[in-house]
Motif scaffolding. Structure first.
Motif, short mmCIF file in Angstrom:
data_model
loop_
_atom_site.label_atom_id
_atom_site.label_comp_id
_atom_site.label_asym_id
_atom_site.label_seq_id
_atom_site.Cartn_x
_atom_site.Cartn_y
_atom_site.Cartn_z
N TYR A 115 7.26 19.22 0.21
CA TYR A 115 7.99 18.04 0.63
C TYR A 115 8.75 18.33 1.92
O TYR A 115 9.30 19.43 2.10
N VAL A 116 8.76 17.37 2.80
CA VAL A 116 9.69 17.35 3.93
C VAL A 116 10.78 16.37 3.55
O VAL A 116 10.51 15.31 2.99
N TYR A 117 12.03 16.74 3.80
CA TYR A 117 13.15 15.93 3.33
C TYR A 117 14.26 15.87 4.37
O TYR A 117 14.30 16.66 5.32
N LEU A 118 15.17 14.94 4.16
CA LEU A 118 16.44 14.90 4.88
C LEU A 118 17.54 15.11 3.86
O LEU A 118 17.46 14.62 2.73
N ALA A 119 18.56 15.86 4.24
CA ALA A 119 19.67 16.11 3.34
C ALA A 119 20.97 16.11 4.12
O ALA A 119 21.00 16.33 5.34
N VAL A 120 22.05 15.85 3.41
CA VAL A 120 23.39 15.90 4.01
C VAL A 120 24.20 16.95 3.26
O VAL A 120 24.47 16.81 2.06
N ALA A 121 24.54 18.04 3.95
CA ALA A 121 25.42 19.05 3.38
C ALA A 121 26.67 19.16 4.25
O ALA A 121 27.79 19.03 3.79
N SER A 122 26.45 19.40 5.54
CA SER A 122 27.54 19.30 6.52
C SER A 122 27.27 18.05 7.37
O SER A 122 28.03 17.11 7.39
N GLY A 123 26.12 18.04 8.02
CA GLY A 123 25.63 16.84 8.71
C GLY A 123 24.22 16.57 8.20
O GLY A 123 23.76 17.21 7.26
N ILE A 124 23.52 15.67 8.85
CA ILE A 124 22.15 15.37 8.46
C ILE A 124 21.24 16.50 8.92
O ILE A 124 21.39 17.03 10.03
N LYS A 125 20.31 16.92 8.06
CA LYS A 125 19.39 17.98 8.43
C LYS A 125 18.01 17.68 7.87
O LYS A 125 17.86 16.95 6.90
N VAL A 126 17.01 18.30 8.49
CA VAL A 126 15.64 18.20 8.00
C VAL A 126 15.28 19.54 7.39
O VAL A 126 15.75 20.60 7.82
N GLY A 127 14.46 19.51 6.36
CA GLY A 127 14.02 20.74 5.74
C GLY A 127 12.72 20.54 4.99
O GLY A 127 12.22 19.41 4.87
N ILE A 128 12.16 21.64 4.49
CA ILE A 128 10.94 21.55 3.69
C ILE A 128 11.13 22.40 2.43
O ILE A 128 11.94 23.33 2.41
N THR A 129 10.37 22.09 1.40
CA THR A 129 10.40 22.89 0.20
C THR A 129 9.15 22.64 -0.62
O THR A 129 8.50 21.59 -0.48
N ARG A 130 8.79 23.60 -1.45
CA ARG A 130 7.66 23.41 -2.36
C ARG A 130 8.00 22.30 -3.36
O ARG A 130 9.16 22.12 -3.71
N HIS A 131 7.00 21.63 -3.85
CA HIS A 131 7.25 20.52 -4.78
C HIS A 131 7.92 21.02 -6.06
O HIS A 131 8.62 20.26 -6.74
N THR A 132 7.75 22.31 -6.36
CA THR A 132 8.35 22.88 -7.57
C THR A 132 9.85 23.15 -7.41
O THR A 132 10.52 23.46 -8.40
N GLN A 133 10.35 23.05 -6.19
CA GLN A 133 11.75 23.41 -5.92
C GLN A 133 12.68 22.21 -5.74
O GLN A 133 13.79 22.34 -5.24
N ILE A 134 12.21 21.04 -6.16
CA ILE A 134 13.05 19.84 -6.15
C ILE A 134 13.68 19.69 -7.53
O ILE A 134 12.98 19.71 -8.53
N PRO A 135 15.02 19.59 -7.65
CA PRO A 135 16.04 19.50 -6.60
C PRO A 135 16.73 20.83 -6.29
O PRO A 135 17.77 20.85 -5.61
N THR A 136 16.17 21.95 -6.80
CA THR A 136 16.84 23.26 -6.65
C THR A 136 17.18 23.57 -5.20
O THR A 136 18.28 24.06 -4.90
N ARG A 137 16.25 23.30 -4.30
CA ARG A 137 16.47 23.62 -2.88
C ARG A 137 17.71 22.93 -2.34
O ARG A 137 18.52 23.52 -1.63
N TRP A 138 17.89 21.66 -2.68
CA TRP A 138 19.04 20.92 -2.17
C TRP A 138 20.35 21.45 -2.76
O TRP A 138 21.35 21.54 -2.06
N ILE A 139 20.32 21.79 -4.03
CA ILE A 139 21.53 22.33 -4.67
C ILE A 139 21.91 23.65 -4.03
O ILE A 139 23.09 23.91 -3.74
N ASP A 140 20.93 24.53 -3.79
CA ASP A 140 21.20 25.83 -3.17
C ASP A 140 21.82 25.67 -1.79
O ASP A 140 22.58 26.53 -1.33
#
Length: 267
Positions: free
Chosen positions: A108-133
């Motif tokens: 997956y390619v995603y957008l997330a907000v942790a400090s500001g808006i960012k783009v990232g990628i992760t394996r489909h098996t790592q949703i939502p772990t990647r965002w939490i980390d």
């Protein structure tokens, strides 16, 4: 309670938007949410074991590897940090079996907000772990692609407009960018993509949100490391990302200390 073992990044689960953390010590899961608001103590036992081969190493490379494994392990290949360089789809990798289960699977390619808006990628098996980390407050899926290389190529295009980094201090201070309309940002991102990448974008407008177990956020986070002090103790004010938030604005990045042998004491 007292437990001992080599640190590894905390396991996480999401229940009704609330994040729950488990510290893995000697194959036992320790529920860390229960200690928020209470005193804890972590003592470094002056030993680091490589998280790949297990041997004792005097220094940790790339968050937990001995130097030999850092040079040869598939987990430390260049495409881990630069996915656009992945060549597994061409049959080239340090370990093709590893690549088949980690690179040649949907990403997956995603957008997330942790400090500001960012783009990232992760394996489909790592949703939502990647965002939490990453300590994200919210996230949205942008695209689903068949392998890591294509995900990396898409990320490179989007880095023209979006950062791919998180400011860890802002994230820990909980400086939320509430004004960001992440659904609108997704539409902006889709417009940026060339036609050959647009085919992978998703219509899904679901916004994932995360509530971390934190009583008090630090105002001026001060990073602790077992490389400088063997004992870390105090009131656990909360947990966010892979950080333990202690009193007096002190924070400890658990993932940074992968492989460090520690003992944990908590009530």
């Amino acid at each position: 309670m007292e437990k001992q073992g080599n640190l590894i990044k905390m396991k996480t689960t999401l229940s009704d938007g609330k994040v729950e953390y488990q510290l893995v010590l000697n194959n036992e899961l320790v529920n860390m949410n229960q200690f928020v608001g209470k005193p804890i103590e972590l003592n470094y036992q002056n030993q680091i074991n490589c998280i790949a081969c297990g041997k004792i190493t005097s220094k940790s490379f790339s968050q937990g590897f001995c130097y030999s494994c850092f040079q040869t392990a598939p987990e430390t290949e260049e495409c881990v940090l630069r996915p656009e360089t992945c060549r597994a789809h061409l049959g080239e990798a340090r370990d093709i079996e590893f690549a088949q289960s980690h690179c040649l699977i949907p990403h997956y390619v995603y957008l997330a907000v942790a400090s500001g808006i960012k783009v990232g990628i992760t394996r489909h098996t790592q949703i939502p772990t990647r965002w939490i980390d990453q300590g994200a407050s919210k996230a949205i899926l942008l695209a689903k692609v068949p392998n890591r290389h294509i995900a990396g190529v898409m990320e490179v295009f989007l880095k023209q407009e979006f950062s791919d980094k998180t400011n860890w201090r802002s994230m820990l201070k909980n400086e939320l960018a509430d004004a960001i309309d992440i659904v609108a940002e997704k539409q902006k991102a889709i417009i940026l993509l060339p036609q050959e990448l647009k085919q992978y974008t998703l219509d899904d407008t679901t916004v994932w949100e995360f509530d971390y177990p934190v009583n008090t956020f630090p105002t001026k986070p001060q990073s602790l490391t077992f490389d400088k002090q063997a004992k870390v103790s105090g009131i656990l004010n909360g947990i966010k990302g892979q950080y333990l938030l202690l009193d007096n604005d002190r924070v400890l990045n658990v993932r940074k200390h992968n492989g460090y042998l520690i003992s944990l004491r908590a009530d």
